[in-house]
Design an enzyme around this catalytic site. Sequence first.
Site, PDB file in Angstrom:
ATOM      1  N   ARG A 102     -39.969   1.626 -38.557  1.00  0.00           N
ATOM      2  CA  ARG A 102     -40.896   0.613 -38.009  1.00  0.00           C
ATOM      3  C   ARG A 102     -40.221  -0.158 -36.864  1.00  0.00           C
ATOM      4  O   ARG A 102     -40.888  -0.815 -36.078  1.00  0.00           O
ATOM      5  CB  ARG A 102     -41.310  -0.423 -39.074  1.00  0.00           C
ATOM      6  CG  ARG A 102     -42.053   0.072 -40.290  1.00  0.00           C
ATOM      7  CD  ARG A 102     -43.187   0.984 -39.973  1.00  0.00           C
ATOM      8  NE  ARG A 102     -42.763   2.372 -40.067  1.00  0.00           N
ATOM      9  CZ  ARG A 102     -43.435   3.389 -39.552  1.00  0.00           C
ATOM     10  NH1 ARG A 102     -44.553   3.192 -38.899  1.00  0.00           N
ATOM     11  NH2 ARG A 102     -42.991   4.626 -39.667  1.00  0.00           N
ATOM     12  N   GLN A 162     -43.053  10.930 -44.386  1.00  0.00           N
ATOM     13  CA  GLN A 162     -43.744   9.641 -44.542  1.00  0.00           C
ATOM     14  C   GLN A 162     -44.785   9.695 -45.668  1.00  0.00           C
ATOM     15  O   GLN A 162     -45.712   8.899 -45.694  1.00  0.00           O
ATOM     16  CB  GLN A 162     -44.419   9.225 -43.234  1.00  0.00           C
ATOM     17  CG  GLN A 162     -43.419   8.932 -42.124  1.00  0.00           C
ATOM     18  CD  GLN A 162     -44.094   8.338 -40.902  1.00  0.00           C
ATOM     19  OE1 GLN A 162     -44.495   7.177 -40.898  1.00  0.00           O
ATOM     20  NE2 GLN A 162     -44.219   9.133 -39.852  1.00  0.00           N
ATOM     21  N   ASP A 168     -56.008  13.572 -39.888  1.00  0.00           N
ATOM     22  CA  ASP A 168     -54.857  12.703 -39.619  1.00  0.00           C
ATOM     23  C   ASP A 168     -54.162  12.367 -40.949  1.00  0.00           C
ATOM     24  O   ASP A 168     -54.804  12.381 -42.004  1.00  0.00           O
ATOM     25  CB  ASP A 168     -55.368  11.422 -38.939  1.00  0.00           C
ATOM     26  CG  ASP A 168     -54.232  10.536 -38.447  1.00  0.00           C
ATOM     27  OD1 ASP A 168     -53.109  11.044 -38.264  1.00  0.00           O
ATOM     28  OD2 ASP A 168     -54.481   9.333 -38.239  1.00  0.00           O
ATOM     29  N   GLU A 169     -52.860  12.067 -40.894  1.00  0.00           N
ATOM     30  CA  GLU A 169     -52.086  11.681 -42.093  1.00  0.00           C
ATOM     31  C   GLU A 169     -52.266  12.714 -43.211  1.00  0.00           C
ATOM     32  O   GLU A 169     -52.499  12.373 -44.376  1.00  0.00           O
ATOM     33  CB  GLU A 169     -52.524  10.288 -42.592  1.00  0.00           C
ATOM     34  CG  GLU A 169     -52.394   9.172 -41.570  1.00  0.00           C
ATOM     35  CD  GLU A 169     -50.958   8.736 -41.293  1.00  0.00           C
ATOM     36  OE1 GLU A 169     -50.022   9.418 -41.760  1.00  0.00           O
ATOM     37  OE2 GLU A 169     -50.764   7.738 -40.584  1.00  0.00           O
ATOM     38  N   LYS A 209     -48.895  10.725 -32.290  1.00  0.00           N
ATOM     39  CA  LYS A 209     -49.866  11.641 -32.915  1.00  0.00           C
ATOM     40  C   LYS A 209     -51.313  11.255 -32.611  1.00  0.00           C
ATOM     41  O   LYS A 209     -52.157  12.132 -32.436  1.00  0.00           O
ATOM     42  CB  LYS A 209     -49.640  11.729 -34.417  1.00  0.00           C
ATOM     43  CG  LYS A 209     -49.966  10.464 -35.185  1.00  0.00           C
ATOM     44  CD  LYS A 209     -49.710  10.632 -36.668  1.00  0.00           C
ATOM     45  CE  LYS A 209     -49.952   9.351 -37.431  1.00  0.00           C
ATOM     46  NZ  LYS A 209     -51.340   8.903 -37.441  1.00  0.00           N
ATOM     47  N   THR A 210     -51.596   9.944 -32.542  1.00  0.00           N
ATOM     48  CA  THR A 210     -52.988   9.528 -32.277  1.00  0.00           C
ATOM     49  C   THR A 210     -53.422   9.985 -30.889  1.00  0.00           C
ATOM     50  O   THR A 210     -54.570  10.397 -30.685  1.00  0.00           O
ATOM     51  CB  THR A 210     -53.138   7.998 -32.430  1.00  0.00           C
ATOM     52  OG1 THR A 210     -52.622   7.615 -33.708  1.00  0.00           O
ATOM     53  CG2 THR A 210     -54.589   7.571 -32.358  1.00  0.00           C
TER      54      THR A 210
END
Length: 683
Positions: free
Chosen positions: A617, A253, A222-223, A36-37
């Site tokens: 993770r 998330q 973002d997020e 996503k970044t």
Amino acid sequence: MNDIRDRLAKLNPRQQEAVKYIDGPCLVLAGAGSGKTSVITTKIAYLVRECGMSARRIAAVTFTNKAAREMKERVSQLLPGREGHGLTVSTFHTLGLNIIRAELKTLGLRPGFSLFDPEDAKVLLRDLMNKDAQVDADQINQVQSTISSWKNDLILPGHALSHAANEDEAYAARLYEHYVRHLKAYNAVDFDDLIMLPATLFERHPEVLAKWRKRIHYMLVDEYQDTNSSQYQLVRMLMAERQTFTVVGDDDQSIYAWRGARPENLVQLGEDFPRLNVIKLEQNYRSTAVILRAANTLIANNPHVYEKTLWSDKGLGESIRVVVNRNEEAEAERVASEILTRRIKESAKWKDFAVLYRGNFQARLLELKLQHYQVPYKLSGGTSFFSRNEIKDAMAYLRLLINPADDNAFLRIVNVPRREIGPTTLEKLANYASERRISLFSACSELGLAQVLNERAVDRLGRFNHFLEGIRRRMDQGDAIAAIRAMFGEMDYESWLYQNASAPIIAEKRMANVHILIDQLEKSMHRDEEEGDEGSEETDDVEAAISRLVLRDILDQQAQEDDTDKVQLLTLHASKGLEFPHVYVMGLEEELLPHRNSIESGTIEEERRLAYVGITRARQTLTLTLARQRKTYGEMMECAPSRFLDELPPEDLEWEGRADKEDPDKKRERGQSAINGLRSLLG
């Protein structure tokens, strides 16, 4: 690599679609590890390079300084020099702060307003409640949390009473009015105000909103799943006219409901912007197929607005190991010894291993075991030296000595140690200082103060001013460090610590911390002298040294993100956004993960998302551990395996320590492998 077309060519089709869609509202549903970044940073460069948009018309917001810093660094590589000039890449709170600074007059604030951190706010509430910090800590925290929730939901003081569900909340609502009034008198805002004030300002002043809409033509968030009500309203109001924005998020998330995050904002977005284009990023670049299958199967038990399934081309990978241990000590022993042997066997680095857990208390035993095996580790989430109360007090005194106009520092320590200067006195002092356009410290020595305060209050404030002015003169005349040490002695700060500590040993440690701070200050000044700074006065040296201490605090916090070769120990909440080759998740038991509070309150869905974050993770291997017994409040309790283990695909799990699920051949194989590992260690 500055060519945006080369960059686009390296993205997958869905990522390219997310970058190129600029004509309307866009939700990028980005699964864990889906890049996503890269999408956000490439899209910013695409808007500037390919669409001709000025960088100063673009705002990208996220939640942490670390994420904003990383995003800024990546964008600056794509838009070097003047191309990226004026671009806003910041946290939500920094954007809010910039809006407040630009609109001071409309908000009724004066230049140089103070920002209260949560600790400053707690001190003010404690004084307004007339409570003891030690005895009533829980009640003070509860009131602070309630007021914070109201601010996040844009509920103003006058309306809070109608939202109070019980007598405790009604009490908090009454305090809320006093609290806001005092902040205004102090020319201060708190952390929640950084979003609430701009949002309410835009609602009440359409002309101010119109000005900011002209300034921000495109917004990236973002997020997005972590936004609360006020953050969403801020984005909605800024973008309602143009509808040119991209929000990137993952409802699976969303793990910060306790901080006010509302995953339902994803639903709200579709309702408020019917033209919303939803683009799913489902290719995961991090984990093996087995790990992703477990994550997908687990999270499928939660309801979804938008369905998505993560997939990977990284191969099937190893089975997920579930290790059942006799008790929590055996669990910690198993994890520590296994990391030691696996590091050698797999030629791994220490930092390739991460151990995740639901609560910080689970790390205590593990730390002892790792120390026993001399395994280097880094425990995330420890208290920064500069965030300790006694250091904040000492730093406030130092800041006020070098800058008497620092109102925030004044408010922190005017009553530390207690000088019987109450919140009503301070409110009147603040109003007087505001009318006279002077600092609170300067106002303490003015004759006109007697017009608004009684004789006793004027005397107490005057004595405080006189005391600090005396210290300042002694600093000017000679040994500044000796004057600072004398200050803490003369005001008997140590006795104040003993009065307010739960045990003498704690007060002793806190005073030792203050001495460490002064020692560091002295060393810093000596470095100035050694570097030959002959022309400066000693007070200038003190000022430079104190500024360096503040900078050191910032650098210390950044150093928490260092890349040293150590095993990483962190909570599941703190692990979000990170990835590791080998992950251990400890404590897969009912009442731990999922947590007892969530079972009782019926919020299992968030705990499932937390487990999902832990699983995703892992890049190569994932080990889940649990104990049959665990000590709770000094008593050994039987533990039931977490329901989440039953929700994982059984064919992908390899059990150990549970006879009904264990493969005997694999058990023998593991035993031999452990012996061989120990031999290699000893050999």
